[in-house]
Design a protein around this motif. Structure first.
Motif, PDB file in Angstrom:
ATOM      1  N   GLY A 151     -73.906   1.906  -9.370  1.00 56.06           N
ATOM      2  CA  GLY A 151     -73.934   3.277  -8.740  1.00 56.06           C
ATOM      3  C   GLY A 151     -73.000   3.108  -7.370  1.00 56.06           C
ATOM      4  N   ALA A 152     -73.201   1.893  -6.923  1.00 57.29           N
ATOM      5  CA  ALA A 152     -72.521   1.830  -5.519  1.00 57.29           C
ATOM      6  C   ALA A 152     -70.731   1.536  -5.935  1.00 57.29           C
ATOM      7  N   PHE A 153     -70.574   1.007  -6.942  1.00 54.33           N
ATOM      8  CA  PHE A 153     -69.113   0.758  -7.442  1.00 54.33           C
ATOM      9  C   PHE A 153     -68.593   2.068  -7.990  1.00 54.33           C
ATOM     10  N   LEU A 154     -69.465   2.968  -8.791  1.00 52.83           N
ATOM     11  CA  LEU A 154     -68.601   4.263  -9.075  1.00 52.83           C
ATOM     12  C   LEU A 154     -68.686   5.149  -8.113  1.00 52.83           C
ATOM     13  N   PHE A 155     -69.322   5.309  -6.887  1.00 50.61           N
ATOM     14  CA  PHE A 155     -69.344   5.939  -5.895  1.00 50.61           C
ATOM     15  C   PHE A 155     -68.047   5.457  -4.944  1.00 50.61           C
ATOM     16  N   TYR A 156     -67.950   4.231  -4.961  1.00 52.26           N
ATOM     17  CA  TYR A 156     -66.853   3.892  -4.075  1.00 52.26           C
ATOM     18  C   TYR A 156     -65.459   4.167  -4.708  1.00 52.26           C
ATOM     19  N   PHE A 157     -65.490   4.162  -5.927  1.00 51.04           N
ATOM     20  CA  PHE A 157     -64.347   4.515  -6.635  1.00 51.04           C
ATOM     21  C   PHE A 157     -63.962   5.549  -6.337  1.00 51.04           C
ATOM     22  N   LEU A 158     -64.856   6.863  -6.602  1.00 53.97           N
ATOM     23  CA  LEU A 158     -64.672   8.073  -6.166  1.00 53.97           C
ATOM     24  C   LEU A 158     -64.389   8.696  -4.749  1.00 53.97           C
ATOM     25  N   SER A 159     -64.642   7.768  -3.864  1.00 53.21           N
ATOM     26  CA  SER A 159     -64.405   7.846  -2.259  1.00 53.21           C
ATOM     27  C   SER A 159     -62.940   7.509  -2.439  1.00 53.21           C
ATOM     28  N   LEU A 160     -62.422   6.591  -2.769  1.00 57.50           N
ATOM     29  CA  LEU A 160     -60.872   6.361  -3.142  1.00 57.50           C
ATOM     30  C   LEU A 160     -60.050   7.290  -3.531  1.00 57.50           C
ATOM     31  N   LEU A 161     -60.487   8.043  -4.550  1.00 62.84           N
ATOM     32  CA  LEU A 161     -60.039   9.232  -5.335  1.00 62.84           C
ATOM     33  C   LEU A 161     -60.121  10.408  -4.292  1.00 62.84           C
ATOM     34  N   ALA A 162     -60.843  10.533  -3.191  1.00 64.26           N
ATOM     35  CA  ALA A 162     -61.034  11.682  -2.317  1.00 64.26           C
ATOM     36  C   ALA A 162     -60.022  11.338  -1.343  1.00 64.26           C
ATOM     37  N   THR A 163     -59.929  10.155  -0.656  1.00 67.34           N
ATOM     38  CA  THR A 163     -59.020  10.116   0.377  1.00 67.34           C
ATOM     39  C   THR A 163     -58.774   8.640   0.630  1.00 67.34           C
ATOM     40  N   GLU A 164     -57.482   8.399   0.947  1.00 67.99           N
ATOM     41  CA  GLU A 164     -57.142   6.940   1.313  1.00 67.99           C
ATOM     42  C   GLU A 164     -57.589   6.299   2.478  1.00 67.99           C
TER      43      GLU A 164
ATOM     44  N   SER B  30     -70.683   6.733   1.853  1.00 73.55           N
ATOM     45  CA  SER B  30     -71.809   6.485   2.404  1.00 73.55           C
ATOM     46  C   SER B  30     -72.858   6.295   1.147  1.00 73.55           C
ATOM     47  N   LEU B  31     -72.604   7.076   0.097  1.00 69.39           N
ATOM     48  CA  LEU B  31     -73.533   7.152  -0.983  1.00 69.39           C
ATOM     49  C   LEU B  31     -73.580   5.768  -1.596  1.00 69.39           C
ATOM     50  N   SER B  32     -72.193   5.218  -1.935  1.00 71.18           N
ATOM     51  CA  SER B  32     -71.890   4.021  -2.226  1.00 71.18           C
ATOM     52  C   SER B  32     -72.611   2.873  -1.526  1.00 71.18           C
ATOM     53  N   LEU B  33     -72.525   3.087  -0.094  1.00 67.98           N
ATOM     54  CA  LEU B  33     -72.861   1.976   0.713  1.00 67.98           C
ATOM     55  C   LEU B  33     -74.733   2.050   0.772  1.00 67.98           C
ATOM     56  N   TYR B  34     -75.120   3.223   0.594  1.00 71.61           N
ATOM     57  CA  TYR B  34     -76.611   3.414   0.494  1.00 71.61           C
ATOM     58  C   TYR B  34     -77.024   2.528  -0.618  1.00 71.61           C
ATOM     59  N   LEU B  35     -76.327   2.717  -1.905  1.00 73.87           N
ATOM     60  CA  LEU B  35     -76.901   2.080  -3.028  1.00 73.87           C
ATOM     61  C   LEU B  35     -76.461   0.761  -2.830  1.00 73.87           C
ATOM     62  N   PHE B  36     -75.800   0.241  -2.550  1.00 69.08           N
ATOM     63  CA  PHE B  36     -75.494  -1.060  -2.248  1.00 69.08           C
ATOM     64  C   PHE B  36     -76.690  -1.669  -1.515  1.00 69.08           C
ATOM     65  N   ILE B  37     -77.207  -0.895  -0.460  1.00 65.79           N
ATOM     66  CA  ILE B  37     -78.168  -1.512   0.597  1.00 65.79           C
ATOM     67  C   ILE B  37     -79.492  -1.633  -0.492  1.00 65.79           C
ATOM     68  N   ILE B  38     -79.553  -0.623  -1.236  1.00 64.22           N
ATOM     69  CA  ILE B  38     -80.912  -0.650  -2.186  1.00 64.22           C
ATOM     70  C   ILE B  38     -80.887  -1.250  -3.361  1.00 64.22           C
TER      71      ILE B  38
END
Length: 456
Positions: free
Chosen positions: A156-169, A143-151
């Motif tokens: 930052g969106a790319f980084l947080f998206y990668f972290l989300s993948l590292l948290a759960t499939e 959600s952080l990634s999506l918000y950063l993409f919207i603004i």
């Protein structure tokens, strides 16, 4: 105090009121395995276990890191783990507010959506079971990634998206939501631009072309970013599947399209809508059906134009995307996997009620809180999480009460109102003994799975 601070405080209060009972749920099964593996060893060993090839369950480095930190900080004090998870859940709900507030350009809609998300009954397992928090951590980063993409903060969106993948499939389908969001945003931008720039005399003749041209340019501006996200998703999925997924895990999470898929779809659809497992024809189900019916009437009454229809389709798309890949894994059901679908549904409800009077909004929000809290009460009576945490707590209490000498053999033979198999699962295959009685160096045997020696 700023608007965002007020929203965050209200969400915190709501979540504490609705979910405070989770604070008192004991450890169960994977909790013992993960705490034992990722904390309270030497720091270097813990780090190696967090980021290295998986020795237990899944390869989820960010989720593993959660246990490294909390395990070393809190040890056996299980309420503290739940406090951290509730905080993460509060942050997730706050991000739902920010995302939908930006997408709908309506903070009331975003706030209502965040309340629905925060209290939705399908979060039960992820909040009452410490190990279930992986989906909350993953969704927070997503959600952080999506918000950063919207603004338009794409790095930052790319980084947080990668972290989300590292948290759960569960976030692997996130790329599809980014594509849908890009399309949705460009349609809004082109509509606003054409309405502002064009005079009323030229609008009819030029508006379609300008709208189409701006829409096309908007999509192209996101193409590089979306391509990078797609490449990251494919690369991550391939590496994780080939090098970081044990064969035993593959045997449990088997993709399947069969008659059971229909049952699985029905199971998840009911959970997404808010129905609690095991509650068929009940007062709770009747209340929830009535609530959803009212929301449908409000949406139909408030429908204005094609833009409203596009928004509805966009939100339905998010909800459906959240079903995958879990709808294709009928042998391993879990409502808490539907975190993205809950996000989509909360958006649908938030969008539907955005034009209501404040008094009506408050009434609908309070009604949903009551229904959700009642649903949680019902879930506690049937939940395997609650049942196994009770078994684990009783088993550990029995061992403590016996206070056997160090190095003794513990035999779990199905006494104390729990079968040997239930104790084996609830105690994390025995890792609970290693975790709770580390200094005692107990040995243990479960008669269901092993040839245990006879005790004198």
């Amino acid at each position: 105090m700023s608007k965002n601070s007020v929203v965050f405080l209200i969400l915190t209060l709501v979540i504490v009121v609705v979910w405070f009972r989770s604070l008192f749920n004991f450890f169960a099964q994977d909790d013992f395995i993960l705490i034992n593996n990722f904390s309270q060893n030497s720091f270097l060993v813990d780090l190696q276990n967090v980021f290295g090839p998986p020795e237990v369950t899944h390869w989820r480095p960010i989720h593993n890191l959660f246990f490294l930190i909390t395990g070393n900080l809190f040890g056996k004090f299980y309420p503290a783990y739940h406090v951290v998870i509730l905080l993460i859940h509060t942050l997730c709900a706050f991000m739902v507010f920010l995302v939908f507030g930006k997408l709908f350009k309506n903070n009331i809609s975003g706030f209502f959506a965040s309340v629905v998300y925060a209290t939705h009954p399908l979060h039960f397992t992820s909040l009452f079971w410490i190990s279930g928090g992986a989906v909350n951590i993953g969704f927070l980063f997503f959600s952080l990634s999506l918000y950063l993409f919207i603004i338009k903060r794409k790095l930052g969106a790319f980084l947080f998206y990668f972290l989300s993948l590292l948290a759960t499939e569960a976030i692997v389908v996130g790329i599809l939501i980014f594509v849908a969001t890009s399309v949705f945003l460009k349609r809004i931008d082109s509509h606003v631009l054409s309405a502002v720039v064009l005079s009323s005399s030229l609008k009819d003749s030029l508006h379609p072309r300008l709208k189409s041209r701006n829409f096309s340019l908007g999509i192209k501006s996101d193409f590089s970013f979306l391509s990078a996200l797609f490449a990251l998703t494919v690369l991550f999925s391939g590496v994780k599947l080939l090098f970081f997924t044990p064969p035993d895990t593959l045997n449990v999470y088997v993709l399947e399209i069969s008659q059971r898929t229909i049952f699985t779809f029905r199971f998840y659809l009911l959970r997404i809508l808010g129905f609690v497992e095991g509650q068929g024809k009940s007062l709770f189900s009747l209340a929830l059906i009535s609530y959803l019916f009212v929301i449908c009437l409000i949406y139909i009454r408030g429908f204005r134009n094609k833009d409203d229809l596009r928004t509805f389709i966009f939100l339905c798309f998010i909800t459906v995307v959240g079903l995958f890949p879990f709808v294709l894994i009928p042998s391993h059901l879990g409502a808490h996997y539907m975190v993205i679908s809950a996000f989509g549904l909360s958006g649908i409800i938030g969008f539907a009620v955005q034009k209501l009077k404040s008094s009506h909004l408050v009434s609908l929000a309070l009604l949903f809180l009551i229904i959700a809290t009642y649903g949680q009460t019902l879930a506690m009576k049937n939940s395997w999480v609650i049942a196994r945490s009770i078994v684990a707590k009783e088993a550990i209490k029995n061992v403590k009460d016996k206070n056997l000498p160090s190095g003794s053999m513990l035999i779990f033979d199905g006494a104390n109102n729990a079968s040997s198999q239930d104790q084996y699962i609830s105690l994390g295959t025995g890792k609970a003994i290693d975790f709770w009685f580390r200094e005692k160096n107990y040995k243990y045997c479960f008669v269901e799975f092993e040839n245990c020696p006879e005790l004198p």
